[in-house]
Write an enzyme that holds these catalytic residues in place. Structure first.
Site, mmCIF file in Angstrom:
data_model
loop_
_atom_site.group_PDB
_atom_site.id
_atom_site.type_symbol
_atom_site.label_atom_id
_atom_site.label_comp_id
_atom_site.label_asym_id
_atom_site.label_seq_id
_atom_site.Cartn_x
_atom_site.Cartn_y
_atom_site.Cartn_z
ATOM 1 N N HIS A 194 0.839 -1.206 0.000
ATOM 2 C CA HIS A 194 0.000 0.000 0.000
ATOM 3 C C HIS A 194 0.872 1.253 0.000
ATOM 4 O O HIS A 194 0.638 2.184 -0.784
ATOM 5 C CB HIS A 194 -0.910 -0.027 1.235
ATOM 6 C CG HIS A 194 -1.674 1.236 1.474
ATOM 7 N ND1 HIS A 194 -3.006 1.381 1.151
ATOM 8 C CD2 HIS A 194 -1.292 2.434 2.022
ATOM 9 C CE1 HIS A 194 -3.402 2.600 1.476
ATOM 10 N NE2 HIS A 194 -2.384 3.248 2.011
ATOM 11 N N GLU A 195 1.875 1.279 0.866
ATOM 12 C CA GLU A 195 2.745 2.460 0.953
ATOM 13 C C GLU A 195 3.586 2.625 -0.314
ATOM 14 O O GLU A 195 3.816 3.740 -0.778
ATOM 15 C CB GLU A 195 3.642 2.364 2.183
ATOM 16 C CG GLU A 195 2.899 2.308 3.507
ATOM 17 C CD GLU A 195 1.934 3.461 3.701
ATOM 18 O OE1 GLU A 195 2.158 4.544 3.115
ATOM 19 O OE2 GLU A 195 0.941 3.289 4.426
ATOM 20 N N HIS A 227 1.751 4.472 -3.008
ATOM 21 C CA HIS A 227 1.819 5.934 -2.911
ATOM 22 C C HIS A 227 3.054 6.455 -3.649
ATOM 23 O O HIS A 227 3.006 7.494 -4.315
ATOM 24 C CB HIS A 227 1.888 6.368 -1.442
ATOM 25 C CG HIS A 227 0.578 6.305 -0.720
ATOM 26 N ND1 HIS A 227 -0.581 6.841 -1.221
ATOM 27 C CD2 HIS A 227 0.254 5.773 0.493
ATOM 28 C CE1 HIS A 227 -1.571 6.643 -0.369
ATOM 29 N NE2 HIS A 227 -1.089 5.994 0.677
ATOM 30 N N GLU A 253 -6.039 7.056 -0.942
ATOM 31 C CA GLU A 253 -6.008 5.876 -0.085
ATOM 32 C C GLU A 253 -6.691 4.693 -0.768
ATOM 33 O O GLU A 253 -6.194 3.561 -0.708
ATOM 34 C CB GLU A 253 -6.671 6.176 1.259
ATOM 35 C CG GLU A 253 -5.887 7.140 2.145
ATOM 36 C CD GLU A 253 -4.474 6.654 2.424
ATOM 37 O OE1 GLU A 253 -4.283 5.437 2.659
ATOM 38 O OE2 GLU A 253 -3.555 7.487 2.409
#
Length: 294
Positions: free
Chosen positions: A140-141, A144, A213
């Protein structure tokens, strides 16, 4: 093995649109300040230097404010190993790795571009998650970083912060300049315009933050191939959050926009002002992705 990565046109369009609107609001704000007596040279020097500091040192400022420490591969071999493998799948240069010594289970990404990124995790999340769940959070990070939304959030946050400080200290600015002293409503007008700029930028940034997100959740599902692992991690993190003392959560509340789950969440009525969509909505989307994968 590299996975096929589809560009998120929805995220890119929102980032461009948000930056366009913020730039328009920002230019109006500067023009208004110039019209009301602020010397243009001083104003541009201040803005230029502040933006340069934000852009080039944003990652260091975030790490400093959270107490994160860069760790080598020998200090955290398992963490480095997971990130190295995920970067190979996502076709990303490996970022620096940092650890925050905090019982709050969370993770975040920072940096101005893919070559200057940092992925940080807390000791709390390392203790609470299984290897598969931790992998999903790190994916997930990394999304980004892949989507390059960190730089946009850094620049956009500067505009909002500048307007906020003018709202807060406009009475002091009102003592500068002879014209402003003569005009009884000048200080109030500066305050009202500053407040309007701050409110508009505040809402735009949070709308973009919530969408990014969702985009990072989708990216994690693509990288790992297991949306259920991220859903499990989100449920576990949100459950642990409810048992952490309020003073510990408040100590990191200022970093909410960077975290995978905000340290302190508001009520459903205040969702429009939140930096994140609700955990329930995110989990529902991840469960739908898992079903689609069969």
């Amino acid at each position: 093995m590299k996975r096929k990565w589809e560009r998120d046109l929805g995220l890119q369009g929102r980032m461009i649109f948000t930056m366009f609107l913020l730039a328009a609001v920002y230019l109006f704000f500067l023009a208004f300040l110039s019209y009301n007596g602020t010397p243009p040279v001083i104003m541009m020097l201040f803005v230029g230097s502040f933006m340069a500091i934000q852009y080039f040192y944003s990652d260091k400022l975030v790490l400093l404010s959270t107490g994160a420490e860069i760790v080598s591969e020998s200090e955290a071999p398992q963490l480095h190993g997971i990130i190295t493998r995920l970067c190979a799948i996502a076709d990303l240069p490996k970022p620096k790795v940092a650890i925050v010594r905090s019982q709050v289970p969370n993770a975040f990404a920072t940096g101005r571009n893919q070559n200057n990124a940092v992925i940080a995790v807390t000791t709390g999340i390392l203790d609470k998650l299984s290897p598969a769940e931790l992998e999903a959070v790190l994916a997930h990070e990394l999304t980004h970083v892949k989507n390059r939304d960190m730089a946009v959030m850094t620049i956009a946050s500067f505009i909002s912060t500048l307007a906020f400080y003018f709202v807060r200290y406009s009475l002091y600015f009102g003592n500068m300049g002879e014209d402003r002293k003569k005009e009884g409503g000048g200080i109030l007008l500066v305050w009202l315009v500053s407040a309007a700029v701050w409110v508009v930028s505040f809402i735009l940034i949070r709308a973009l933050s919530r969408y990014r997100e969702y985009a990072a959740d989708r990216g994690a599902a693509v990288i790992t191939g297991q949306p259920s692992n991220l859903a499990s991690a989100l449920m576990k993190i949100s459950g642990v959050m409810s048992r952490i003392p309020s003073e510990d959560l408040r100590s990191v509340e200022g970093m909410n926009a960077f975290f995978i789950i905000p340290a302190i969440s508001g009520s459903s009525i205040m969702d429009i002002f939140s930096t994140h969509p609700s955990v329930e909505k995110r989990i529902a989307k991840l469960e739908k992705m898992q079903q689609d994968l069969g």
